[in-house]
Scaffold this motif. Structure first.
Motif, PDB file in Angstrom:
ATOM      1  N   TYR A  94       0.828  -1.210   0.000  1.00 41.99           N
ATOM      2  CA  TYR A  94       0.000   0.000   0.000  1.00 41.99           C
ATOM      3  C   TYR A  94       0.868   1.267   0.000  1.00 41.99           C
ATOM      4  CZ  TYR A  94      -3.006   3.780   1.496  1.00 41.99           C
ATOM      5  OH  TYR A  94      -3.643   4.993   1.584  1.00 41.99           O
ATOM      6  N   PHE A  95       1.885   1.289   0.853  1.00 43.40           N
ATOM      7  CA  PHE A  95       2.770   2.453   0.895  1.00 43.40           C
ATOM      8  C   PHE A  95       3.474   2.648  -0.442  1.00 43.40           C
ATOM      9  CE2 PHE A  95       2.920   1.655   5.665  1.00 43.40           C
ATOM     10  CZ  PHE A  95       2.044   2.692   5.941  1.00 43.40           C
ATOM     11  N   LEU A  96       3.815   1.556  -1.102  1.00 43.27           N
ATOM     12  CA  LEU A  96       4.430   1.661  -2.424  1.00 43.27           C
ATOM     13  C   LEU A  96       3.442   2.241  -3.429  1.00 43.27           C
ATOM     14  CD1 LEU A  96       6.873   1.076  -4.272  1.00 43.27           C
ATOM     15  CD2 LEU A  96       5.805  -1.139  -4.771  1.00 43.27           C
ATOM     16  N   ALA A  97       2.166   1.827  -3.339  1.00 42.85           N
ATOM     17  CA  ALA A  97       1.145   2.362  -4.242  1.00 42.85           C
ATOM     18  C   ALA A  97       1.010   3.875  -4.072  1.00 42.85           C
ATOM     19  CB  ALA A  97      -0.194   1.666  -3.985  1.00 42.85           C
ATOM     20  N   VAL A  98       1.038   4.338  -2.841  1.00 43.65           N
ATOM     21  CA  VAL A  98       0.946   5.778  -2.573  1.00 43.65           C
ATOM     22  C   VAL A  98       2.198   6.482  -3.089  1.00 43.65           C
ATOM     23  CG1 VAL A  98       0.867   7.520  -0.749  1.00 43.65           C
ATOM     24  CG2 VAL A  98      -0.609   5.503  -0.621  1.00 43.65           C
ATOM     25  N   PHE A  99       3.355   5.920  -2.779  1.00 44.13           N
ATOM     26  CA  PHE A  99       4.617   6.516  -3.223  1.00 44.13           C
ATOM     27  C   PHE A  99       4.708   6.569  -4.738  1.00 44.13           C
ATOM     28  CE2 PHE A  99       9.063   5.666  -4.540  1.00 44.13           C
ATOM     29  CZ  PHE A  99       9.648   6.857  -4.125  1.00 44.13           C
ATOM     30  N   SER A 100       4.114   5.588  -5.406  1.00 46.74           N
ATOM     31  CA  SER A 100       4.214   5.493  -6.868  1.00 46.74           C
ATOM     32  C   SER A 100       3.491   6.627  -7.576  1.00 46.74           C
ATOM     33  CB  SER A 100       3.649   4.145  -7.342  1.00 46.74           C
ATOM     34  OG  SER A 100       4.386   3.069  -6.810  1.00 46.74           O
ATOM     35  N   THR A 101       2.595   7.307  -6.889  1.00 46.12           N
ATOM     36  CA  THR A 101       1.893   8.420  -7.532  1.00 46.12           C
ATOM     37  C   THR A 101       2.816   9.607  -7.783  1.00 46.12           C
ATOM     38  OG1 THR A 101       1.183   9.408  -5.430  1.00 46.12           O
ATOM     39  CG2 THR A 101      -0.257   7.754  -6.402  1.00 46.12           C
ATOM     40  N   ILE A 102       3.850   9.770  -6.958  1.00 45.77           N
ATOM     41  CA  ILE A 102       4.652  10.995  -6.991  1.00 45.77           C
ATOM     42  C   ILE A 102       5.389  11.189  -8.311  1.00 45.77           C
ATOM     43  CG2 ILE A 102       6.529  12.269  -5.866  1.00 45.77           C
ATOM     44  CD1 ILE A 102       5.675  10.930  -3.240  1.00 45.77           C
ATOM     45  N   PRO A 103       6.128  10.179  -8.822  1.00 44.17           N
ATOM     46  CA  PRO A 103       6.815  10.414 -10.104  1.00 44.17           C
ATOM     47  C   PRO A 103       5.870  10.806 -11.231  1.00 44.17           C
ATOM     48  CG  PRO A 103       7.587   8.380  -9.085  1.00 44.17           C
ATOM     49  CD  PRO A 103       6.389   8.827  -8.305  1.00 44.17           C
ATOM     50  N   PHE A 104       4.683  10.201 -11.245  1.00 39.01           N
ATOM     51  CA  PHE A 104       3.767  10.463 -12.351  1.00 39.01           C
ATOM     52  C   PHE A 104       2.974  11.747 -12.137  1.00 39.01           C
ATOM     53  CE2 PHE A 104       4.654   5.934 -12.246  1.00 39.01           C
ATOM     54  CZ  PHE A 104       5.196   5.789 -13.513  1.00 39.01           C
ATOM     55  N   CYS A 105       2.835  12.173 -10.895  1.00 40.98           N
ATOM     56  CA  CYS A 105       2.300  13.511 -10.643  1.00 40.98           C
ATOM     57  C   CYS A 105       3.246  14.560 -11.223  1.00 40.98           C
ATOM     58  CB  CYS A 105       2.118  13.745  -9.143  1.00 40.98           C
ATOM     59  SG  CYS A 105       0.715  12.883  -8.396  1.00 40.98           S
ATOM     60  N   MET A 106       4.547  14.386 -11.012  1.00 41.65           N
ATOM     61  CA  MET A 106       5.525  15.334 -11.529  1.00 41.65           C
ATOM     62  C   MET A 106       5.565  15.312 -13.057  1.00 41.65           C
ATOM     63  SD  MET A 106       6.732  16.924  -8.941  1.00 41.65           S
ATOM     64  CE  MET A 106       5.034  16.800  -8.343  1.00 41.65           C
ATOM     65  N   LEU A 107       5.516  14.111 -13.640  1.00 38.60           N
ATOM     66  CA  LEU A 107       5.488  14.010 -15.097  1.00 38.60           C
ATOM     67  C   LEU A 107       4.223  14.643 -15.649  1.00 38.60           C
ATOM     68  CD1 LEU A 107       6.554  12.972 -17.804  1.00 38.60           C
ATOM     69  CD2 LEU A 107       5.475  10.762 -17.297  1.00 38.60           C
ATOM     70  N   GLY A 108       3.082  14.352 -15.031  1.00 42.06           N
ATOM     71  CA  GLY A 108       1.828  14.938 -15.478  1.00 42.06           C
ATOM     72  C   GLY A 108       1.825  16.448 -15.354  1.00 42.06           C
ATOM     73  N   LEU A 109       2.432  16.963 -14.288  1.00 39.10           N
ATOM     74  CA  LEU A 109       2.498  18.410 -14.106  1.00 39.10           C
ATOM     75  C   LEU A 109       3.323  19.054 -15.211  1.00 39.10           C
ATOM     76  CD1 LEU A 109       1.798  20.853 -12.356  1.00 39.10           C
ATOM     77  CD2 LEU A 109       3.838  20.374 -10.990  1.00 39.10           C
ATOM     78  N   CYS A 110       4.437  18.441 -15.563  1.00 38.42           N
ATOM     79  CA  CYS A 110       5.238  18.962 -16.681  1.00 38.42           C
ATOM     80  C   CYS A 110       4.414  19.018 -17.963  1.00 38.42           C
ATOM     81  CB  CYS A 110       6.464  18.085 -16.896  1.00 38.42           C
ATOM     82  SG  CYS A 110       7.726  18.210 -15.617  1.00 38.42           S
ATOM     83  N   LEU A 158      13.093  13.703  -9.723  1.00 36.39           N
ATOM     84  CA  LEU A 158      13.698  14.995  -9.398  1.00 36.39           C
ATOM     85  C   LEU A 158      13.833  15.919 -10.612  1.00 36.39           C
ATOM     86  CD1 LEU A 158      16.392  13.921  -6.774  1.00 36.39           C
ATOM     87  CD2 LEU A 158      14.141  14.940  -6.366  1.00 36.39           C
ATOM     88  N   PRO A 159      14.297  15.432 -11.770  1.00 39.99           N
ATOM     89  CA  PRO A 159      14.320  16.324 -12.936  1.00 39.99           C
ATOM     90  C   PRO A 159      12.920  16.785 -13.359  1.00 39.99           C
ATOM     91  CG  PRO A 159      15.779  14.466 -13.293  1.00 39.99           C
ATOM     92  CD  PRO A 159      14.993  14.163 -12.052  1.00 39.99           C
ATOM     93  N   CYS A 160      11.937  15.897 -13.250  1.00 35.83           N
ATOM     94  CA  CYS A 160      10.562  16.293 -13.582  1.00 35.83           C
ATOM     95  C   CYS A 160      10.067  17.377 -12.627  1.00 35.83           C
ATOM     96  CB  CYS A 160       9.630  15.087 -13.529  1.00 35.83           C
ATOM     97  SG  CYS A 160       9.766  13.969 -14.943  1.00 35.83           S
ATOM     98  N   ALA A 161      10.393  17.227 -11.344  1.00 34.64           N
ATOM     99  CA  ALA A 161       9.990  18.230 -10.351  1.00 34.64           C
ATOM    100  C   ALA A 161      10.675  19.564 -10.625  1.00 34.64           C
ATOM    101  CB  ALA A 161      10.316  17.732  -8.947  1.00 34.64           C
ATOM    102  N   TRP A 162      11.959  19.508 -10.984  1.00 38.21           N
ATOM    103  CA  TRP A 162      12.689  20.740 -11.298  1.00 38.21           C
ATOM    104  C   TRP A 162      12.098  21.431 -12.527  1.00 38.21           C
ATOM    105  CZ3 TRP A 162      15.472  21.955 -15.750  1.00 38.21           C
ATOM    106  CH2 TRP A 162      16.209  23.143 -15.687  1.00 38.21           C
ATOM    107  N   LEU A 163      11.812  20.649 -13.562  1.00 36.25           N
ATOM    108  CA  LEU A 163      11.246  21.218 -14.788  1.00 36.25           C
ATOM    109  C   LEU A 163       9.851  21.780 -14.538  1.00 36.25           C
ATOM    110  CD1 LEU A 163      11.491  21.708 -17.819  1.00 36.25           C
ATOM    111  CD2 LEU A 163      10.600  19.399 -18.207  1.00 36.25           C
ATOM    112  N   ALA A 164       9.040  21.068 -13.743  1.00 35.40           N
ATOM    113  CA  ALA A 164       7.693  21.548 -13.441  1.00 35.40           C
ATOM    114  C   ALA A 164       7.752  22.857 -12.659  1.00 35.40           C
ATOM    115  CB  ALA A 164       6.931  20.484 -12.649  1.00 35.40           C
ATOM    116  N   THR A 165       8.681  22.953 -11.702  1.00 37.34           N
ATOM    117  CA  THR A 165       8.837  24.199 -10.929  1.00 37.34           C
ATOM    118  C   THR A 165       9.234  25.356 -11.834  1.00 37.34           C
ATOM    119  OG1 THR A 165       9.502  22.932  -8.981  1.00 37.34           O
ATOM    120  CG2 THR A 165      10.052  25.271  -8.994  1.00 37.34           C
ATOM    121  N   LYS A 166      10.156  25.092 -12.747  1.00 36.88           N
ATOM    122  CA  LYS A 166      10.610  26.135 -13.671  1.00 36.88           C
ATOM    123  C   LYS A 166       9.462  26.599 -14.564  1.00 36.88           C
ATOM    124  CE  LYS A 166      14.242  27.111 -17.049  1.00 36.88           C
ATOM    125  NZ  LYS A 166      15.417  26.565 -17.785  1.00 36.88           N
ATOM    126  N   LYS A 167       8.672  25.667 -15.075  1.00 36.08           N
ATOM    127  CA  LYS A 167       7.569  26.035 -15.956  1.00 36.08           C
ATOM    128  C   LYS A 167       6.479  26.773 -15.182  1.00 36.08           C
ATOM    129  CE  LYS A 167       8.027  22.662 -19.668  1.00 36.08           C
ATOM    130  NZ  LYS A 167       8.067  23.732 -20.701  1.00 36.08           N
TER     131      LYS A 167
END
Length: 245
Positions: A137-153, A231-240
């Motif tokens: 379950y914790f992995l399922a929750v954690f797994s949302t973060i990379p794709f949230c950042m990708l989706g935000l970009c 991390l690169p997705c988060a950096w790019l999303a912040t910049k945009k």
């Protein structure tokens, strides 16, 4: 005064969740697709070991969709409608807007985890220890973060008309090439190497390691693989996001 940020965060998260759940055309497919895939492949065609293997992979597959679509499509729509500009002009920190959408993605991840786990236990005879269920379950929750950042970009980069097609163009191939539908060992060597660039492959291996069904690589490499993408997705999303102001 200390309660105001927490209150506004709760309001932002609740409003975003209600807004998404009003769109049944989004809610039903996002919850139904991983369940349908698991019923067909994990229940009707698998033994308990195969069912456990597919359960983990389809949980990862299931959590990708809400994260990508809620950020990729909804952010693009809100940006074009001027709602994102309005939020930027308000005193509310940008982090609360992002955390509100992340909360919605986590709610969907939790629902997908519960639905698939119930199918696995009731229909496929999957049996895991309580600690293993919690880790999954914790992995399922954690797994949302990379794709949230990708989706935000994607949501900050493309128009509301373009974003849905691009999200689908990313969602399905990234799931297939990560070995979520078929074992990665069945792929050509080039595609096996390509999988190492995808966070869904690393998340799948982390999940499979709970039942010692992973490929045997050091788990630290998979954690590094997830972070090297996030991390690169988060950096790019912040910049945009900052460039919109």
């Amino acid at each position: 005064m200390m309660n105001i940020p927490l209150y506004s965060l709760r309001q932002e998260a609740w409003c975003d969740l209600k807004n998404v759940f009003r769109s049944l055309g989004f809610v039903i497919p996002v919850l139904a697709f991983p369940c349908a895939f698991y019923l067909f492949f994990g229940v009707t065609m698998g033994d308990p070991t195969t069912s456990s293997y597919l359960l983990i992979n389809y949980i990862i597959f299931g959590v990708i969709g809400p994260a990508l679509f809620n950020f990729g499509v909804n952010v693009a729509t809100e940006r074009e409608n001027g709602l994102l500009t309005l939020k930027q002009l308000s005193p509310m920190p940008a982090s609360q807007y992002l955390l509100g959408k992340t909360f919605t993605a986590i709610v969907f991840s939790s629902l997908i985890f519960v639905l698939l786990s119930c199918l696995a236990v009731v229909l496929a005879g999957v049996n895991m220890a309580f600690q293993q269920w919690m880790l999954l379950y914790f992995l399922a929750v954690f797994s949302t973060i990379p794709f949230c950042m990708l989706g935000l970009c994607m949501g900050l980069s493309f128009s509301a008309k373009t974003a849905p097609a691009l999200v689908n163009l990313v969602y399905l191939p990234i799931s297939m090439l990560s070995g979520l539908w078929l074992p990665i060992a069945l792929f050509p060597e080039v595609l096996q190497l390509l999988a190492w660039l995808l966070p869904s492959y690393h998340l799948s291996q982390l999940g499979l390691s709970i039942l010692s069904l992973h490929q045997g690589f050091e788990l630290s490499w998979h954690v590094i693989g997830v972070m090297a993408f996030t991390l690169p997705c988060a950096w790019l999303a912040t910049k945009k996001y900052n460039s919109l102001q």
